[in-house]
Design an enzyme around this catalytic site. Structure first.
Site, mmCIF file in Angstrom:
data_model
loop_
_atom_site.group_PDB
_atom_site.id
_atom_site.type_symbol
_atom_site.label_atom_id
_atom_site.label_comp_id
_atom_site.label_asym_id
_atom_site.label_seq_id
_atom_site.Cartn_x
_atom_site.Cartn_y
_atom_site.Cartn_z
ATOM 1 C CD GLN A 1 -2.772 1.463 2.425
ATOM 2 O OE1 GLN A 1 -2.256 1.385 3.590
ATOM 3 N NE2 GLN A 1 -4.082 0.884 2.523
ATOM 4 N NE ARG B 1 -8.554 -0.725 3.103
ATOM 5 C CZ ARG B 1 -8.154 -1.155 4.444
ATOM 6 N NH1 ARG B 1 -7.222 -0.778 4.969
ATOM 7 N NH2 ARG B 1 -8.907 -2.380 4.679
ATOM 8 N N GLY C 1 -8.366 -8.059 9.844
ATOM 9 C CA GLY C 1 -7.000 -7.456 10.282
ATOM 10 C C GLY C 1 -6.736 -7.738 11.722
ATOM 11 N NE ARG C 2 -9.579 -4.023 14.463
ATOM 12 C CZ ARG C 2 -10.943 -3.402 15.007
ATOM 13 N NH1 ARG C 2 -10.788 -2.634 15.888
ATOM 14 N NH2 ARG C 2 -11.831 -3.398 14.159
ATOM 15 C CE1 TYR D 1 -2.159 8.501 6.852
ATOM 16 C CE2 TYR D 1 -4.124 7.039 7.041
ATOM 17 C CZ TYR D 1 -2.897 7.416 7.618
ATOM 18 O OH TYR D 1 -2.555 7.164 8.959
HETATM 19 C C1 LIG Z 1 -2.666 -1.532 13.955
HETATM 20 C C2 LIG Z 1 -3.106 -1.308 12.706
HETATM 21 C C3 LIG Z 1 -2.617 -0.517 11.804
HETATM 22 C C4 LIG Z 1 -3.179 -0.314 10.638
HETATM 23 N N1 LIG Z 1 -2.845 0.326 9.557
HETATM 24 C C5 LIG Z 1 -3.216 0.483 8.240
HETATM 25 C C6 LIG Z 1 -2.615 0.796 7.501
HETATM 26 O O1 LIG Z 1 -1.310 1.072 7.326
HETATM 27 N N2 LIG Z 1 -3.381 1.143 6.097
HETATM 28 C C7 LIG Z 1 -4.605 1.074 6.192
HETATM 29 O O2 LIG Z 1 -5.463 1.505 4.975
HETATM 30 N N3 LIG Z 1 -5.466 0.499 7.159
HETATM 31 C C8 LIG Z 1 -4.745 0.208 8.165
HETATM 32 N N4 LIG Z 1 -5.445 -0.068 9.219
HETATM 33 C C9 LIG Z 1 -6.581 -0.484 9.189
HETATM 34 C C10 LIG Z 1 -6.924 -2.110 8.815
HETATM 35 O O3 LIG Z 1 -6.660 -2.260 7.633
HETATM 36 C C11 LIG Z 1 -8.490 -2.562 9.000
HETATM 37 O O4 LIG Z 1 -8.988 -1.598 7.748
HETATM 38 C C12 LIG Z 1 -9.031 -2.295 10.301
HETATM 39 O O5 LIG Z 1 -8.459 -2.872 11.377
HETATM 40 C C13 LIG Z 1 -10.544 -2.916 10.260
HETATM 41 O O6 LIG Z 1 -10.544 -4.088 10.226
HETATM 42 P P1 LIG Z 1 -10.551 -5.383 11.414
HETATM 43 O O7 LIG Z 1 -11.801 -5.046 12.164
HETATM 44 O O8 LIG Z 1 -10.377 -6.469 10.644
HETATM 45 O O9 LIG Z 1 -9.245 -5.072 12.169
HETATM 46 C C14 LIG Z 1 -4.800 -0.621 10.455
HETATM 47 C C15 LIG Z 1 -5.432 -1.249 11.580
HETATM 48 C C16 LIG Z 1 -4.660 -1.536 12.755
HETATM 49 C C17 LIG Z 1 -5.416 -2.221 13.770
#
Ligand SMILES: Cc1cc2nc3c(=O)[nH]c(=O)nc-3n(C[C@H](O)[C@H](O)[C@H](O)COP(=O)(O)O)c2cc1C
Length: 356
Positions: A118, A241, A332-333, A193
């Site tokens: 990304q 995205r 993600g998390r 962003y």
């Molecule tokens: C620690 C952390 C860092 C993240 N960094 C990014 C990132 O660099 N770019 C991005 O588009 N989203 C980022 N996100 C968002 C995740 O890609 C995702 O959209 C978000 O955590 C929701 O999904 P989840 O409920 O499965 O965690 C980040 C999320 C977390 C928890």
């Protein structure tokens, strides 16, 4: 029927199954934005949880397998050092960073998993020199400012000259990512962003060709996509995205996103990665909290749709695919918390799929 285990072909890339590790930055790069061994370990740990006896990730229609994560999209990587969003963010602003990124790609490819990168401009969320379409405190800072800084910094409005340089930064970054061997490039247009801020009427009050009308607010995201597509070529997939719902009254909502889809595709997007929240990624909600966006977008989109948000259960991921709410599912998390999540989830859903 398409299931979590069905491979997906996008241009020259075959993604072996529908499960994606979405971009998540953890401040594991060096202060100069270089790949570190810790960062490689973090990704390998999640990729290697899955033995890949049939070499998934093969291209050009070769046999794909159902084992393991289908795709890793590496965290947001700054296209210019002036727009770093956190101290140890990964960088792609200089050729000297390519060898480190190459190592990361090789390590993940060894696991048989495709890997994307990304690329991002943090705009008003930049640590040192916040910039934006208009000189307004960003909704993100207004909401979280007190937690991250004593002052609510007002970003500098970008000139046309600055905008032209930003397009160049994105295309140079994409070129480097291709050099490093990434299987796809993702452009960050969500979470407050820069590109999200240009598209959103909440943060874009410009009166030139980059603001005002729908087409004008979309102009910079489209110019970035076109420039990136031009340097990476037709075959390498470009993901976008999309912050498809700002989740603030007066911001981007589903209607705007639906209207924007054909423009993104025309500009060269090969997959729409659906997220939302101009104040940053959403932290709470029911399982699959952005499927209300992805399923409508998928209905009208000629390119595949990826959705991420709130998925913790394998059954939810499975359902999102079988009900055609998206073509790919990001977790993600839950994957951060449990590196073996994908392995366990795929075993579980495989048995469910066999039974039904
Ligand atoms: C620690 C952390 C860092 C993240 N960094 C990014 C990132 O660099 N770019 C991005 O588009 N989203 C980022 N996100 C968002 C995740 O890609 C995702 O959209 C978000 O955590 C929701 O999904 P989840 O409920 O499965 O965690 C980040 C999320 C977390 C928890």
């Amino acid at each position: 029927m398409t299931t979590l285990f069905s491979p997906l072909r996008i241009n020259n890339l075959t993604i072996p199954n529908r499960l994606v590790m979405p971009p998540m930055a953890l401040d594991l790069a060096s202060e100069k934005g270089e790949v570190t061994s810790k960062l490689i370990e973090h990704y390998v740990h999640r990729a290697q949880a899955h033995p890949n006896p049939h070499s998934p990730g093969k291209r050009n229609g070769e046999t794909a397998t159902r084992a393991g994560i289908g795709l890793i999209i590496v965290e947001h990587t700054y296209v210019n050092p002036s727009v770093k969003a956190h101290p140890r963010q990964l960088g792609i602003d200089d050729d000297s960073l390519i060898p480190g990124l190459e190592k990361l790609v090789e390590a993940i490819h060894k696991m048989g998993v495709p890997i994307g990168l990304q690329i991002s401009h943090s705009g008003a969320r930049a640590l040192e020199t916040p910039t934006a379409p208009s000189s307004l405190v960003s909704p993100y800072l207004r909401r979280f400012g007190k937690e991250i800084s004593d002052t609510l910094e007002i970003p500098v409005e970008l000139s046309i000259e600055d905008i032209n340089l930003i397009i160049k930064d994105f295309s140079a970054a994409a070129h480097r990512a291709k050099e490093a061997g990434f299987d796809l490039i993702e452009i960050h247009g969500a979470h407050g962003y820069l590109l999200n801020e240009f598209f959103s009427p909440l943060t874009n009050k410009r009166q030139d060709q980059y603001g005002g009308s729908f087409e004008n607010r979309l102009r910079l995201p489209l110019e970035v996509i076109t420039a990136v597509k031009k340097v990476v070529g037709e075959e390498l997939p470009v993901f976008y995205r999309l912050g498809a719902d700002d989740r603030i009254l007066g911001g981007i909502g589903l209607e705007d996103s639906l209207r924007a889809v054909p423009y993104f595709v025309e500009a060269g997007v090969d997959c729409l990665d659906i997220s939302g929240g101009i104040c940053g990624y959403l932290k709470e909600g029911p399982e699959g909290f952005f499927t209300y966006l992805s399923k409508e977008i998928k209905r009208i989109s000629s390119v595949p749709v990826l959705v991420t948000g709130g998925i913790t259960q394998a059954s939810s991921a499975h359902q999102i695919i079988t009900e055609q709410s998206a073509d790919l599912v990001g977790v993600g998390r839950a994957m951060l918390k449990d590196p073996d999540w994908a392995k366990k989830a795929l075993c579980l859903t495989e048995s469910v799929a066999k039974e039904s």
